[in-house]
Design a protein around this motif. Structure first.
Motif, PDB file in Angstrom:
ATOM      1  N   ARG A 199      -4.311   6.158  -0.741  1.00 53.47           N
ATOM      2  CA  ARG A 199      -4.273   6.571   0.739  1.00 53.47           C
ATOM      3  C   ARG A 199      -5.051   5.830   1.490  1.00 53.47           C
ATOM      4  O   ARG A 199      -4.843   5.575   2.708  1.00 53.47           O
ATOM      5  N   ALA A 200      -6.435   5.489   0.903  1.00 56.22           N
ATOM      6  CA  ALA A 200      -7.515   4.694   1.486  1.00 56.22           C
ATOM      7  C   ALA A 200      -6.719   3.209   1.814  1.00 56.22           C
ATOM      8  O   ALA A 200      -6.930   2.687   2.828  1.00 56.22           O
ATOM      9  N   LYS A 201      -6.350   2.685   0.670  1.00 54.69           N
ATOM     10  CA  LYS A 201      -5.671   1.080   0.972  1.00 54.69           C
ATOM     11  C   LYS A 201      -4.599   1.175   1.878  1.00 54.69           C
ATOM     12  O   LYS A 201      -4.435   0.143   2.819  1.00 54.69           O
ATOM     13  N   LEU A 202      -3.695   2.275   1.995  1.00 53.11           N
ATOM     14  CA  LEU A 202      -2.540   2.315   3.225  1.00 53.11           C
ATOM     15  C   LEU A 202      -3.218   2.308   4.484  1.00 53.11           C
ATOM     16  O   LEU A 202      -3.022   1.699   5.521  1.00 53.11           O
ATOM     17  N   ALA A 203      -4.327   3.130   4.631  1.00 53.43           N
ATOM     18  CA  ALA A 203      -5.053   3.355   6.042  1.00 53.43           C
ATOM     19  C   ALA A 203      -5.916   2.049   6.317  1.00 53.43           C
ATOM     20  O   ALA A 203      -5.387   1.685   7.527  1.00 53.43           O
ATOM     21  N   LEU A 204      -6.180   1.307   5.484  1.00 55.04           N
ATOM     22  CA  LEU A 204      -6.847  -0.006   5.613  1.00 55.04           C
ATOM     23  C   LEU A 204      -5.898  -1.134   6.019  1.00 55.04           C
ATOM     24  O   LEU A 204      -6.048  -1.856   7.003  1.00 55.04           O
ATOM     25  N   ALA A 232       0.854  -1.195  -0.011  1.00 58.95           N
ATOM     26  CA  ALA A 232       0.048   0.071  -0.124  1.00 58.95           C
ATOM     27  C   ALA A 232       0.873   1.240   0.126  1.00 58.95           C
ATOM     28  O   ALA A 232       0.578   2.149  -0.620  1.00 58.95           O
ATOM     29  N   LYS A 233       1.876   1.321   0.656  1.00 58.57           N
ATOM     30  CA  LYS A 233       2.916   2.519   0.584  1.00 58.57           C
ATOM     31  C   LYS A 233       3.437   2.600  -0.537  1.00 58.57           C
ATOM     32  O   LYS A 233       3.626   3.815  -1.061  1.00 58.57           O
ATOM     33  N   ALA A 234       3.848   1.529  -1.291  1.00 60.68           N
ATOM     34  CA  ALA A 234       4.377   1.600  -2.603  1.00 60.68           C
ATOM     35  C   ALA A 234       3.177   2.155  -3.690  1.00 60.68           C
ATOM     36  O   ALA A 234       3.829   3.084  -4.685  1.00 60.68           O
ATOM     37  N   GLU A 235       2.117   1.661  -3.503  1.00 62.67           N
ATOM     38  CA  GLU A 235       1.088   2.259  -4.420  1.00 62.67           C
ATOM     39  C   GLU A 235       0.873   3.480  -4.265  1.00 62.67           C
ATOM     40  O   GLU A 235       0.576   4.393  -5.253  1.00 62.67           O
ATOM     41  N   LEU A 236       0.840   4.027  -3.015  1.00 61.01           N
ATOM     42  CA  LEU A 236       0.591   5.367  -2.960  1.00 61.01           C
ATOM     43  C   LEU A 236       1.762   6.283  -3.049  1.00 61.01           C
ATOM     44  O   LEU A 236       1.447   7.334  -3.672  1.00 61.01           O
ATOM     45  N   SER A 237       2.940   5.789  -3.182  1.00 59.56           N
ATOM     46  CA  SER A 237       4.155   6.603  -3.603  1.00 59.56           C
ATOM     47  C   SER A 237       3.945   6.926  -5.180  1.00 59.56           C
ATOM     48  O   SER A 237       4.208   8.072  -5.725  1.00 59.56           O
ATOM     49  N   ILE A 238       3.506   5.705  -5.885  1.00 59.84           N
ATOM     50  CA  ILE A 238       3.524   5.830  -7.259  1.00 59.84           C
ATOM     51  C   ILE A 238       2.178   6.766  -7.677  1.00 59.84           C
ATOM     52  O   ILE A 238       2.287   7.852  -8.612  1.00 59.84           O
TER      53      ILE A 238
END
Length: 455
Positions: free
Chosen positions: A168-173, A129-135
């Motif tokens: 961001r939502a995926k990271l929070a989840l 999730a952190k990697a997807e947020l960075s992209i």
């Protein structure tokens, strides 16, 4: 023939003589001589065996004085103890136990990690999730620059912005899922006996361990509905426990249930007990003495002095007669109040120091009857010389002195904490056990603050 008539006449005369004698014996007049009067009046004179005339003895009665004492309005009930806060710890998600950070019976603090589940998968999901947020952040920033140069449409910028919010939502989840694998203590307390081990696979909702806050314990008991107007928050209740014989504790009433139970017609009451010494445990059986209030200088008499009649209560008061040293009876209507073993409170009709009859009421049929006071505590049951010159002598001392709190009151119960020797032993040296208890009792009373307040 003449011989038969003679015997008939003699028989008739004999019958008449016998009838006359029988009538005379049945209607014989009472003796009227002075000697007969003296012989009849002799047993009723003042001195035994006196043959001269004199007044009959006055009826003998026992008396007691109206006393003043402190009366406590109270009632008894039974109840049970429970934790001020108690919870069974259960996981929100299933998983395998990785670490346990507590021992049985250990004190824990609010927010402390108690159990950690296996979290490798959740850590990997968090990294993804952190990697997807960075992209998503990089794409959105690049689209903003291209829109400013009119190389792409604004729609592409909106799509990248939405993709950024999804990342961001995926990271929070992922972070929330990871945090749910840690079981935290909800409040300060003491753990019970753990029911898990490292390596156990638990489903969501499985029992792990109970946590109890027993710095203060709650007392739950019920009273009949007639007491619902007397009991209120802030009052005190004394309690004793079969598990701790000889000890007395004080509970402060915190709340009264507004709902009266329809089946038993009783009202629920909850009190709080300071338990920083950790002597009480949830689930204990308690005998409760609920104290509604107390009255100083209440007038009390022995309960045997009360004569109920026609829905009213009477007493027979002994007062001075017209002649010097004479005592007579006077019937008085009284209003009774609280009742205690052997004692009755008088609200109206008597004053402190009055003398009332406790035995011999049946001999006093009307007011003004002369009475003779006897004291069974004296040898022979007679009063000392001069005792009848005025009001009857004092009654035996009351069971509780005036102005002193009865046994089991709040002050007496509070002294149970201190002990006989205080923080020092009988030899004057510090007592480590008592000193530690004294330190435990320091600080504010936990019953006087909110359950969720910070310590």
């Amino acid at each position: 023939m003449a011989y038969k008539k003679k015997y008939a006449v003699m028989a008739l005369l004999g019958v008449c003589a016998a009838s006359g004698a029988a009538w005379w014996f049945q209607n014989k007049p009472a003796p009227t001589t002075e000697t007969s009067k003296a012989s009849v009046a002799g047993p009723a004179t003042g001195a035994p065996g006196a043959s001269g005339g004199g007044p009959a003895k006055a009826p003998a009665v026992e008396v007691a004085k109206v006393e003043t004492m402190t009366l406590v309005d109270e009632t008894q009930a039974v109840g049970s103890l429970r934790s001020r806060q108690g919870v069974m710890m259960r996981p929100e998600v299933g998983g395998r136990v990785k670490q346990i950070f507590f021992n049985d019976g250990q004190r824990v603090r609010k927010g402390q990690v108690m159990v950690q589940f296996e979290d490798q998968l959740q850590l990997a999901q968090l990294s993804q999730a952190k990697a997807e947020l960075s992209i998503a952040e990089a794409n959105h920033k690049r689209n903003q620059e291209l829109v400013m140069q009119n190389f792409i449409s604004k729609r592409s910028l909106d799509e990248s912005g939405a993709a950024l919010e999804v990342a961001r939502a995926k990271l929070a989840l992922a972070d929330a899922t990871l945090q749910r694998l840690k079981v935290l203590a909800p409040f300060d307390g003491i753990t019970g006996l753990k029911q898990i081990n490292v390596g156990d696979y638990l489903k969501d909702g499985a029992d792990m361990v109970n946590v109890e806050d027993i710095d203060a314990v709650l007392l739950d008991f019920r009273l009949p509905e007639r007491f619902q107007a007397k009991i209120r928050a802030g009052q005190k209740a004394q309690l004793s426990l079969d598990a701790l014989p000889g000890r007395s504790f004080t509970a402060i009433v915190q709340a009264v249930d507004p709902l009266i139970e329809a089946n038993g017609r009783s009202v629920g009451v909850r009190g709080c007990i300071d338990n920083r010494q950790q002597q009480l445990r949830p689930g204990m059986f308690a005998r409760v003495n609920a104290v509604f209030g107390s009255r100083e200088n209440a007038l009390v008499i022995p309960e045997e002095a009360i004569v109920p009649q026609g829905g009213r209560a009477f007493v027979v008061k002994v007062v001075a007669g017209e002649k010097p040293g004479a005592l007579i009876s006077e019937r008085v209507v009284v209003k009774v109040g609280l009742r205690q073993p052997g004692k009755v409170e008088i609200l109206e009709g008597l004053a402190a120091g009055d003398t009332v009859v406790t035995a011999g009421h049946q001999r006093l049929q009307k007011d003004g009857t002369p009475v003779r006071v006897v004291d069974l505590s004296q040898p022979g049951g007679a009063r000392p010389a001069g005792a009848q010159a005025g009001a009857p002598g004092p009654a035996p001392a009351a069971s509780a002195p005036s102005g002193s709190a009865p046994a089991g009151s709040a002050s007496a119960a509070g002294q149970q904490w201190s002990g006989a020797t205080g923080a020092t032993g009988a030899t004057g040296k510090p007592n480590p056990q008592t000193a530690s208890k004294t330190m435990a009792m320091s600080g504010p009373n936990p019953c006087l603050r909110g359950t969720d307040a910070a310590r």
